[in-house]
Design a protein around this motif. Structure first.
Motif, short mmCIF file in Angstrom:
data_model
loop_
_atom_site.label_atom_id
_atom_site.label_comp_id
_atom_site.label_asym_id
_atom_site.label_seq_id
_atom_site.Cartn_x
_atom_site.Cartn_y
_atom_site.Cartn_z
N PHE A 1 9.84 6.11 -2.12
CA PHE A 1 9.57 7.09 -1.37
C PHE A 1 10.04 8.34 -2.20
N THR A 2 9.29 9.23 -1.94
CA THR A 2 9.45 10.45 -2.60
C THR A 2 9.37 11.73 -1.65
N GLN B 1 5.95 10.88 0.02
CA GLN B 1 5.27 9.83 -0.42
C GLN B 1 5.69 8.57 -0.38
N MET B 2 5.06 7.56 0.44
CA MET B 2 5.46 6.04 0.48
C MET B 2 4.73 5.26 -0.44
N ASN B 3 5.34 4.79 -1.41
CA ASN B 3 4.65 3.37 -2.08
C ASN B 3 5.39 2.22 -1.61
N ASP C 1 0.81 -1.29 -0.10
CA ASP C 1 -0.01 0.19 -0.02
C ASP C 1 0.71 1.36 -0.04
N SER C 2 0.48 2.40 0.02
CA SER C 2 0.89 3.77 -0.03
C SER C 2 0.24 4.53 0.92
N LEU C 3 0.96 5.39 1.43
CA LEU C 3 0.81 6.49 2.69
C LEU C 3 1.42 7.74 2.17
N ARG C 4 1.01 8.92 2.58
CA ARG C 4 1.49 10.09 2.33
C ARG C 4 1.61 10.88 3.81
N LEU C 5 2.84 11.02 4.12
CA LEU C 5 3.20 11.95 5.27
C LEU C 5 3.29 13.28 5.15
#
Length: 121
Positions: free
Chosen positions: A68-69, A82-84, A16-20
């Protein structure tokens, strides 16, 4: 004094992805290099990514490179991560820091309270 507030953590499954996000209170936000670190209990804070004052000088830890970006908006005074393709090994408390350019936690004088990211397999 710079106040930093992280948000966006949570519990997700592998892949999954999360955005911190990290919001700063300081008017001179653009004077600071910003970085993300992470920490698990009993271990030292680990470098994740850094971004220079103008948005250049981006460096990632090998463990997150390509997944990650990091980005920043000097007008909104925010940085994002941004964590993919998240992995269970990415489970940690994530902190944003403001300070001088570098990949050591000692370069950063200001820290947020942290946001928990949990990735289940």
């Amino acid at each position: 004094q710079v106040q930093l507030v992280e948000s966006g953590g949570g519990m997700v499954q592998a892949g999954d992805s999360l955005r911190l996000s990290c919001a700063a209170s300081e008017r001179t936000f653009s004077d600071f290099t910003m970085a993300w670190f992470r920490q698990i209990p009993g271990k030292a804070r680990e470098f994740v990514a850094v971004i220079g004052r103008s948005g250049r000088g981006i460096v990632y830890a090998d463990s997150v490179k390509g997944r990650f970006t990091i980005s920043r908006d000097n007008i909104k005074k925010t940085i994002d991560l941004q964590m993919n393709s998240l992995k269970p090994d990415d489970t940690a408390v994530y902190y944003c820091g403001a300070g001088l350019y570098g990949i050591s936690s000692f370069n950063y004088d200001y820290w947020g309270q942290g946001t928990q990211v949990t990735v289940s397999s």
